[in-house]
Scaffold this active site. Sequence first.
Site, short mmCIF file in Angstrom:
data_model
loop_
_atom_site.label_atom_id
_atom_site.label_comp_id
_atom_site.label_asym_id
_atom_site.label_seq_id
_atom_site.Cartn_x
_atom_site.Cartn_y
_atom_site.Cartn_z
N HIS A 206 0.78 -1.41 0.21
CA HIS A 206 -0.03 -0.14 -0.02
C HIS A 206 0.94 1.36 0.05
O HIS A 206 2.05 1.47 0.83
CB HIS A 206 -1.00 -0.03 1.06
CG HIS A 206 -0.47 -0.06 2.71
ND1 HIS A 206 -0.03 1.13 3.14
CD2 HIS A 206 -0.41 -0.99 3.45
CE1 HIS A 206 0.07 0.78 4.34
NE2 HIS A 206 0.17 -0.37 4.65
N ASP B 259 5.91 1.37 6.52
CA ASP B 259 4.61 0.90 6.31
C ASP B 259 3.56 1.70 5.57
O ASP B 259 3.32 2.73 5.79
CB ASP B 259 4.04 0.76 7.74
CG ASP B 259 2.76 0.17 8.07
OD1 ASP B 259 2.12 -0.34 6.96
OD2 ASP B 259 1.86 0.49 9.16
N GLU C 126 -4.76 2.18 2.60
CA GLU C 126 -4.80 0.93 3.67
C GLU C 126 -4.97 1.29 4.99
O GLU C 126 -5.83 0.91 5.71
CB GLU C 126 -3.68 0.09 3.39
CG GLU C 126 -3.63 -1.22 4.13
CD GLU C 126 -3.07 -1.26 5.61
OE1 GLU C 126 -3.09 -2.19 6.07
OE2 GLU C 126 -2.52 -0.10 6.07
N GLU C 127 -4.44 2.25 5.55
CA GLU C 127 -4.43 2.63 6.99
C GLU C 127 -5.60 3.20 7.52
O GLU C 127 -5.66 3.43 8.57
CB GLU C 127 -3.17 3.78 7.26
CG GLU C 127 -1.84 3.19 6.69
CD GLU C 127 -1.32 2.15 7.94
OE1 GLU C 127 -2.06 1.85 8.75
OE2 GLU C 127 -0.04 1.72 7.46
N ASP D 173 3.42 -6.32 3.54
CA ASP D 173 3.19 -5.25 4.46
C ASP D 173 4.29 -5.67 5.47
O ASP D 173 5.16 -6.40 5.48
CB ASP D 173 1.87 -5.24 4.87
CG ASP D 173 1.23 -3.98 5.49
OD1 ASP D 173 2.24 -3.23 5.94
OD2 ASP D 173 0.16 -3.87 5.35
N HIS E 264 4.08 2.38 12.77
CA HIS E 264 3.27 3.64 13.30
C HIS E 264 3.99 4.54 14.26
O HIS E 264 3.22 5.12 15.28
CB HIS E 264 1.96 3.13 14.01
CG HIS E 264 1.19 2.48 12.71
ND1 HIS E 264 -0.25 2.73 12.95
CD2 HIS E 264 1.37 1.67 11.74
CE1 HIS E 264 -0.93 2.05 11.81
NE2 HIS E 264 0.17 1.30 11.13
#
Length: 362
Positions: A68, A183, A215-216, A238, A326
């Site tokens: 992504h 990510d 995606e997030e 991922d 994250h």
Amino acid sequence: MAKMDDTLTMLKALTDAKGIPGNEREPRSVMKQYIEPYADDIEQDGIGSLIAKKTGIADGPKVMVAGHLDEVGFMVTKIDDKGFISFQTVGGWWGQVMLAQRVTIVTRKGDTITGIIGSKPPHILTLEARKKPVDIKDMFIDIGATSKEEAMSWGILPGDMVVPYFEFTVMKNEKYLLAKAWDNRIGCAIAIEVLKALKDEKHPNVVFGVGAAQEEVGLRGARTAATKIQPDIGFAVDVGIAGDTPGVTSKEATGKMGDGPQILLFDASMVAHKGLRDLVVDTAEACNIPYQFETMPGGGTDAGSIHLTGNGVPSLAICIPTRYIHSNAGILHRDDFENTVKLIVEVIKKLDRETVNKITFD
């Protein structure tokens, strides 16, 4: 710094690109530049996912390999009278990793403005206040403006994208790569490298290398891209959680950097398809590619959307163990990246119509 080879140059370009959910133009442009030489055709879905097609056998099964494009970041929501910026998180953040971090605001025209997430000095905090994390809703971004008018004269408006500022870095141990947005720009890099590795290879299928949007915020672009592709087999590539740092227990995460790709058996979005999982494990064993298993009770990957497309698609998430996801920057291991590419390429070579039918209907 280590000498930048072609792979590192690509990884730097992908991770340096700024792109929160709904604003993926910059990483999409970088991915397109790198995947185009190996694709027969490149399309987009309606919300900005990139779809690169590589045909082995035209009437063979369709295999989707999706990273992504988006990264976790923030969005400007308000500018106060003194020029301080209120913001909304876009994607999942933990407040304790955010304060005093440098960020970049991208204006509508594409100009970039540096800011910092403001914090109070400890000198003026009570002992009680020092122990408490600051609520995200109480944070603000300081861009050095003296008024709302000045901030707006620089082109800043509500809705503008904000991303962490971080430079791609090859660490002293050159296998360790430090960057923002692993990510999931690493998934985009895997999709690129898979098509590159298949350039002169015969494969009994049609492969789609995808950079999915949004995606997030709910696995959205993978759903629209998969609707367009109608794949027979789906892979999400991922990041996974590396549990090899102090304070992380084996009950929380078992992944170790350098020990190979993680085969995700279960997460909140999907139970891995057993037939596809078995083929991937058997291929890894036969090719001496290291791998590890992972389960994740929270979170999900794009496989969660892909496997619910049409009548259902056998799908699997293959992840790279990554530290500090994250947050403003993470670390991953170059060997895991290369072994993931190798594993997916070897699996794709086996996915002829008979094998896909067996996986799907056995």
